[in-house]
Write a protein that holds these residues in place. Sequence first.
Motif, PDB file in Angstrom:
ATOM      1  N   ALA A 133       0.890  -1.218   0.087  1.00 39.46           N
ATOM      2  CA  ALA A 133      -0.370  -0.101  -0.562  1.00 39.46           C
ATOM      3  C   ALA A 133       0.805   1.276  -0.038  1.00 39.46           C
ATOM      4  O   ALA A 133       1.672   1.634   0.787  1.00 39.46           O
ATOM      5  CB  ALA A 133      -0.811  -0.308   1.221  1.00 39.46           C
ATOM      6  N   ASP A 134       1.078   2.335  -1.191  1.00 39.65           N
ATOM      7  CA  ASP A 134       2.097   2.905  -1.414  1.00 39.65           C
ATOM      8  C   ASP A 134       1.155   4.659  -1.509  1.00 39.65           C
ATOM      9  O   ASP A 134       2.012   5.020  -2.165  1.00 39.65           O
ATOM     10  CB  ASP A 134       3.116   2.394  -2.570  1.00 39.65           C
ATOM     11  CG  ASP A 134       2.122   2.390  -3.727  1.00 39.65           C
ATOM     12  OD1 ASP A 134       0.942   2.210  -3.779  1.00 39.65           O
ATOM     13  OD2 ASP A 134       3.042   1.884  -4.910  1.00 39.65           O
ATOM     14  N   GLU A 157      10.850   0.702   7.663  1.00 40.83           N
ATOM     15  CA  GLU A 157      10.996  -0.313   6.463  1.00 40.83           C
ATOM     16  C   GLU A 157       9.440  -0.199   5.407  1.00 40.83           C
ATOM     17  O   GLU A 157      10.146  -0.402   4.091  1.00 40.83           O
ATOM     18  CB  GLU A 157      10.729  -2.270   6.906  1.00 40.83           C
ATOM     19  CG  GLU A 157      11.255  -3.136   6.785  1.00 40.83           C
ATOM     20  CD  GLU A 157      12.396  -3.015   5.734  1.00 40.83           C
ATOM     21  OE1 GLU A 157      11.992  -4.136   4.696  1.00 40.83           O
ATOM     22  OE2 GLU A 157      12.935  -3.368   5.918  1.00 40.83           O
ATOM     23  N   ASN A 158       8.792   0.174   5.631  1.00 41.43           N
ATOM     24  CA  ASN A 158       7.411   0.293   4.732  1.00 41.43           C
ATOM     25  C   ASN A 158       8.123   1.203   3.391  1.00 41.43           C
ATOM     26  O   ASN A 158       8.093   0.683   2.515  1.00 41.43           O
ATOM     27  CB  ASN A 158       5.830   0.753   4.971  1.00 41.43           C
ATOM     28  CG  ASN A 158       5.378  -0.153   6.038  1.00 41.43           C
ATOM     29  OD1 ASN A 158       6.168  -1.155   7.006  1.00 41.43           O
ATOM     30  ND2 ASN A 158       4.569  -0.029   6.114  1.00 41.43           N
ATOM     31  N   ILE A 159       8.598   2.639   3.853  1.00 39.45           N
ATOM     32  CA  ILE A 159       9.251   3.207   2.856  1.00 39.45           C
ATOM     33  C   ILE A 159      10.514   2.669   1.474  1.00 39.45           C
ATOM     34  O   ILE A 159       9.907   2.773   1.059  1.00 39.45           O
ATOM     35  CB  ILE A 159       9.625   4.495   3.787  1.00 39.45           C
ATOM     36  CG1 ILE A 159       8.537   4.672   4.415  1.00 39.45           C
ATOM     37  CG2 ILE A 159      10.567   5.088   3.215  1.00 39.45           C
ATOM     38  CD1 ILE A 159       8.948   6.687   5.560  1.00 39.45           C
ATOM     39  N   ARG A 160      10.659   1.515   2.354  1.00 38.78           N
ATOM     40  CA  ARG A 160      12.602   1.494   2.052  1.00 38.78           C
ATOM     41  C   ARG A 160      12.068   0.127   0.763  1.00 38.78           C
ATOM     42  O   ARG A 160      11.853  -0.083  -0.502  1.00 38.78           O
ATOM     43  CB  ARG A 160      13.168   0.575   2.970  1.00 38.78           C
ATOM     44  CG  ARG A 160      14.785  -0.198   2.255  1.00 38.78           C
ATOM     45  CD  ARG A 160      15.551  -0.745   3.111  1.00 38.78           C
ATOM     46  NE  ARG A 160      14.570  -2.283   2.827  1.00 38.78           N
ATOM     47  CZ  ARG A 160      14.765  -2.848   2.117  1.00 38.78           C
ATOM     48  NH1 ARG A 160      14.926  -3.020   1.662  1.00 38.78           N
ATOM     49  NH2 ARG A 160      13.607  -3.937   3.101  1.00 38.78           N
ATOM     50  N   SER A 161      10.969  -0.635   1.649  1.00 41.69           N
ATOM     51  CA  SER A 161      10.785  -2.023   0.831  1.00 41.69           C
ATOM     52  C   SER A 161       9.666  -1.312   0.077  1.00 41.69           C
ATOM     53  O   SER A 161       9.497  -1.300  -1.362  1.00 41.69           O
ATOM     54  CB  SER A 161       9.864  -2.734   1.492  1.00 41.69           C
ATOM     55  OG  SER A 161       8.999  -2.297   2.311  1.00 41.69           O
ATOM     56  N   MET A 162       8.873  -0.434  -0.061  1.00 43.85           N
ATOM     57  CA  MET A 162       8.321   0.299  -1.101  1.00 43.85           C
ATOM     58  C   MET A 162       9.002   1.144  -1.663  1.00 43.85           C
ATOM     59  O   MET A 162       7.859   1.645  -2.875  1.00 43.85           O
ATOM     60  CB  MET A 162       7.330   0.804  -0.794  1.00 43.85           C
ATOM     61  CG  MET A 162       5.803  -0.460   0.286  1.00 43.85           C
ATOM     62  SD  MET A 162       4.266   0.527   0.089  1.00 43.85           S
ATOM     63  CE  MET A 162       4.352   0.299   2.151  1.00 43.85           C
ATOM     64  N   ASN A 163      10.154   1.647  -1.655  1.00 43.57           N
ATOM     65  CA  ASN A 163      11.091   2.132  -2.517  1.00 43.57           C
ATOM     66  C   ASN A 163       9.967   4.110  -2.473  1.00 43.57           C
ATOM     67  O   ASN A 163       9.976   4.058  -3.848  1.00 43.57           O
ATOM     68  CB  ASN A 163      11.698   1.613  -4.199  1.00 43.57           C
ATOM     69  CG  ASN A 163      12.529   2.812  -4.323  1.00 43.57           C
ATOM     70  OD1 ASN A 163      12.937   3.226  -4.143  1.00 43.57           O
ATOM     71  ND2 ASN A 163      11.866   2.849  -5.631  1.00 43.57           N
ATOM     72  N   LEU A 164       9.265   4.085  -1.778  1.00 40.56           N
ATOM     73  CA  LEU A 164       9.000   5.885  -1.482  1.00 40.56           C
ATOM     74  C   LEU A 164       9.933   7.092  -1.488  1.00 40.56           C
ATOM     75  O   LEU A 164      10.291   7.523  -0.321  1.00 40.56           O
ATOM     76  CB  LEU A 164       7.644   5.895  -0.440  1.00 40.56           C
ATOM     77  CG  LEU A 164       6.951   4.309  -0.102  1.00 40.56           C
ATOM     78  CD1 LEU A 164       6.324   4.576   0.941  1.00 40.56           C
ATOM     79  CD2 LEU A 164       5.919   4.681  -1.913  1.00 40.56           C
ATOM     80  N   GLN A 165      10.471   7.108  -2.627  1.00 43.14           N
ATOM     81  CA  GLN A 165      11.493   7.652  -3.063  1.00 43.14           C
ATOM     82  C   GLN A 165      10.731   9.456  -2.554  1.00 43.14           C
ATOM     83  O   GLN A 165      12.014  10.137  -2.074  1.00 43.14           O
ATOM     84  CB  GLN A 165      12.235   8.345  -4.319  1.00 43.14           C
ATOM     85  CG  GLN A 165      12.592   6.611  -5.282  1.00 43.14           C
ATOM     86  CD  GLN A 165      13.490   6.817  -5.888  1.00 43.14           C
ATOM     87  OE1 GLN A 165      13.843   7.553  -6.411  1.00 43.14           O
ATOM     88  NE2 GLN A 165      14.097   5.611  -6.329  1.00 43.14           N
ATOM     89  N   ASN A 166       9.477   9.844  -2.386  1.00 44.45           N
ATOM     90  CA  ASN A 166       9.254  11.484  -2.187  1.00 44.45           C
ATOM     91  C   ASN A 166       9.338  11.636  -0.545  1.00 44.45           C
ATOM     92  O   ASN A 166       9.511  12.422  -0.775  1.00 44.45           O
ATOM     93  CB  ASN A 166       7.535  11.178  -2.438  1.00 44.45           C
ATOM     94  CG  ASN A 166       7.053  10.561  -2.433  1.00 44.45           C
ATOM     95  OD1 ASN A 166       7.747   9.229  -2.125  1.00 44.45           O
ATOM     96  ND2 ASN A 166       5.762  11.331  -3.320  1.00 44.45           N
ATOM     97  N   MET A 167       9.378  10.170   0.001  1.00 44.66           N
ATOM     98  CA  MET A 167       9.398  10.031   0.973  1.00 44.66           C
ATOM     99  C   MET A 167      11.457  10.143   1.745  1.00 44.66           C
ATOM    100  O   MET A 167      11.254  10.771   2.697  1.00 44.66           O
ATOM    101  CB  MET A 167       9.541   9.023   1.674  1.00 44.66           C
ATOM    102  CG  MET A 167       7.319   8.599   2.011  1.00 44.66           C
ATOM    103  SD  MET A 167       6.618   9.497   2.576  1.00 44.66           S
ATOM    104  CE  MET A 167       6.517   9.493   4.520  1.00 44.66           C
ATOM    105  N   ALA A 168      12.168  10.472   1.114  1.00 47.89           N
ATOM    106  CA  ALA A 168      13.440  10.459   1.315  1.00 47.89           C
ATOM    107  C   ALA A 168      13.803  11.985   3.036  1.00 47.89           C
ATOM    108  O   ALA A 168      14.187  11.566   3.274  1.00 47.89           O
ATOM    109  CB  ALA A 168      14.600  10.199   0.300  1.00 47.89           C
TER     110      ALA A 168
END
Length: 266
Positions: A133-134, A157-168
Amino acid sequence: MKKISLLIIFCLFSSQVFSKPKEVNRKPTNDFSTAKFKGVKATLLSEYAKPGLTKKQIAKLRDRTMSHGPSAVPALIHVMKAKDFPDRNKWLATFLLGKIVGKKSAPFISRFIQHPNWVMRMASLKTLNALKADKYNGLYAYALKDKSMIVRGQALENIRSMNLQNMAPAVWAMLYDKQNYHIPKKKTGKAKRTNLIKKVIKTVGDLKFSKAKSPLLTMIQKKKYKDIFEEMDYALTKITGKASPKGKTHLKKQFWKRYKMKETII
């Protein structure tokens, strides 16, 4: 027809959940034989109310729940919202709701990221990660500041595994959050980085956060950051696409020093 009925059942029983879920506070009971609880719901609630289930019993409860399919949804939602169920069983109910309903359950489950019980916040994040759920960046950013370090770690881990780059940027900001450090009781002592900081650095690399490149190139040369040297080396490799030579630390430092000089000249 099965998909339609599943959606109808889910909507009916999840429509009354508030933006910040609260546990229904009522006296514990193991009697689900009243008119309010019928059929599958009554049977499952009786099982989920049992404390101290073994791994085998949990596995059986999982299989039994899955065998009921959409009919299990009302019971699972009840378990998630009520206070008088064991945490482990509430966790299972959350995960199985996601399994049965799929991505359509994400809006409902995501609201538990703000639940008063850390177990439910964790279960919500774990389930959303499994569902990929991204579209919940705001809630993931909220969870990065959770008072529980375990919950913050799962949000990361959610952000990393879903590669949510705008959350960097929100991930990078965790380096400045005092919650992520061991703060000594004595004022003279220095704050120590937790393992979560190491995960933050690696995640910044996985997300290829270019704005972190310059500060990391500076930090990697300083002794006070030697405890996170490997993570910084990893992150820089991911961000720049360049790998430092295998071997001792000083060789790697020289490599990144030359890289920084080259970047400055350019």
